[in-house]
Design a protein around this motif. Structure first.
Motif, PDB file in Angstrom:
ATOM      1  N   GLY A 195       0.832  -1.198   0.000  1.00 33.17           N
ATOM      2  CA  GLY A 195       0.000   0.000   0.000  1.00 33.17           C
ATOM      3  C   GLY A 195       0.859   1.237   0.000  1.00 33.17           C
ATOM      4  N   LEU A 196       2.028   1.140  -0.610  1.00 35.97           N
ATOM      5  CA  LEU A 196       2.979   2.238  -0.615  1.00 35.97           C
ATOM      6  C   LEU A 196       2.989   2.935  -1.968  1.00 35.97           C
ATOM      7  N   GLU A 197       3.259   4.237  -1.960  1.00 42.82           N
ATOM      8  CA  GLU A 197       3.324   5.003  -3.195  1.00 42.82           C
ATOM      9  C   GLU A 197       4.695   5.659  -3.339  1.00 42.82           C
ATOM     10  N   ILE A 198       5.081   5.925  -4.577  1.00 50.92           N
ATOM     11  CA  ILE A 198       6.313   6.662  -4.834  1.00 50.92           C
ATOM     12  C   ILE A 198       6.056   8.133  -4.517  1.00 50.92           C
ATOM     13  N   LEU A 199       6.841   8.669  -3.605  1.00 53.34           N
ATOM     14  CA  LEU A 199       6.642  10.047  -3.173  1.00 53.34           C
ATOM     15  C   LEU A 199       7.791  10.966  -3.572  1.00 53.34           C
ATOM     16  N   SER A 200       8.990  10.406  -3.755  1.00 51.49           N
ATOM     17  CA  SER A 200      10.136  11.200  -4.198  1.00 51.49           C
ATOM     18  C   SER A 200      10.948  10.359  -5.161  1.00 51.49           C
TER      19      SER A 200
END
Length: 278
Positions: A208-213
């Motif tokens: 449930g993780l997203e690319i943020l940087s």
């Protein structure tokens, strides 16, 4: 009882070889021990490449997937024949001390900073250093591999570039695990973490993780193949190590690397670099 080829290695190597199905009496000369980072295993790339290499050459590859730091330590002790790793500073130290030869560029991808969709530290879109500063300021949970891997080494560089020393802070936690397992822990705790892109894409549907940087020059992730020096470690399988290294940088395999992941993920997990300048 069969005498271990590298008697100084720990139970990890013995267990890995047993799990891989090493047959009693198999000639050591036909066995190539590959020490590599977990990202090449977790991404599925080695599952694509190793069967082809074995079919083409007759060698049997025994893969020990650990952090790059541990893989390089195996090379220093002569407990592996060939290394596929992504920790440039540690690689250069290995070469300088004379335990490695023929360090060759294979491929690259990049590191990415991941986090929960809610992004409590508000790091989305920030450069790497600024993102880490925001995480620290907000005391948001950050999961580090903490395993002396190439990813861990890069993470420590990024914290240093941000002017921070997170060790000892309650919000900074270390798993001591490989990339895939660390991603699972970060997902469970809704934490931030640093990952190579290939492993993340391979496991994205389970997280449930997203690319943020992303996209920062400091996040480049480069892989090299290194043969263990037989002059320092005469027991290594030098022909097997050379054959595997040559295989990785061959035109056919570089094409496979270029295309690997496109059909499943819509983009490649790695980018081929053999023959290019550093």
């Amino acid at each position: 009882m069969r005498t271990p080829r590298f008697p100084g290695w720990t139970w990890l190597l013995a267990a890995s070889l047993a799990c891989a199905g090493l047959q009693a009496g198999q000639p050591a000369a036909k066995t190539v021990i590959l020490a590599t980072t977990t990202s090449t295993q977790d991404s599925g790339l080695l599952d694509e490449l190793i069967p082809r290499f074995e079919k083409q050459t007759g060698y049997v590859v025994k893969t020990i997937a650990v952090g790059s730091g541990q893989a390089i330590a195996m090379g220093k002790k002569g407990e592996a024949d060939v290394l596929l790793v992504h920790s440039p500073d540690a690689e250069k130290a290995l070469m300088a001390e004379g335990s490695g030869v023929n360090r060759r560029l294979v491929m690259h991808n990049d590191f990415i900073l991941l986090g929960p969709a809610g992004d409590p530290a508000r790091v989305r879109g920030k450069a790497a250093a600024a993102a880490l500063q925001a995480i620290a300021a907000g005391h948001a949970v950050f999961m580090s591999r903490g395993d002396n891997s190439g990813t861990h080494a890069q993470e420590k560089k990024l914290w240093a570039a941000a002017g921070l020393k997170p060790e000892g802070q309650a919000w900074y936690q270390q798993t001591g695990l490989g990339m895939g397992q660390t991603l699972a822990v970060a997902a469970e705790k809704r934490a931030y973490t640093l990952s190579d892109r290939g492993t993340y894409l391979a496991l994205r549907k389970k997280l449930g993780l997203e690319i943020l940087s992303e996209g920062d020059a400091a996040l480049l992730n480069v892989y090299h193949v290194i043969e263990v020096d037989p002059a320092r470690h005469p027991r290594v399988n030098t022909p097997g190590a050379r054959a595997f290294a040559d295989f990785l940088v061959s035109k056919a395999v570089q094409t496979t690397i270029k295309e690997f992941g496109i059909g499943t993920f819509g983009s490649p997990l790695f980018f081929p670099d053999a023959g290019r300048p550093e």
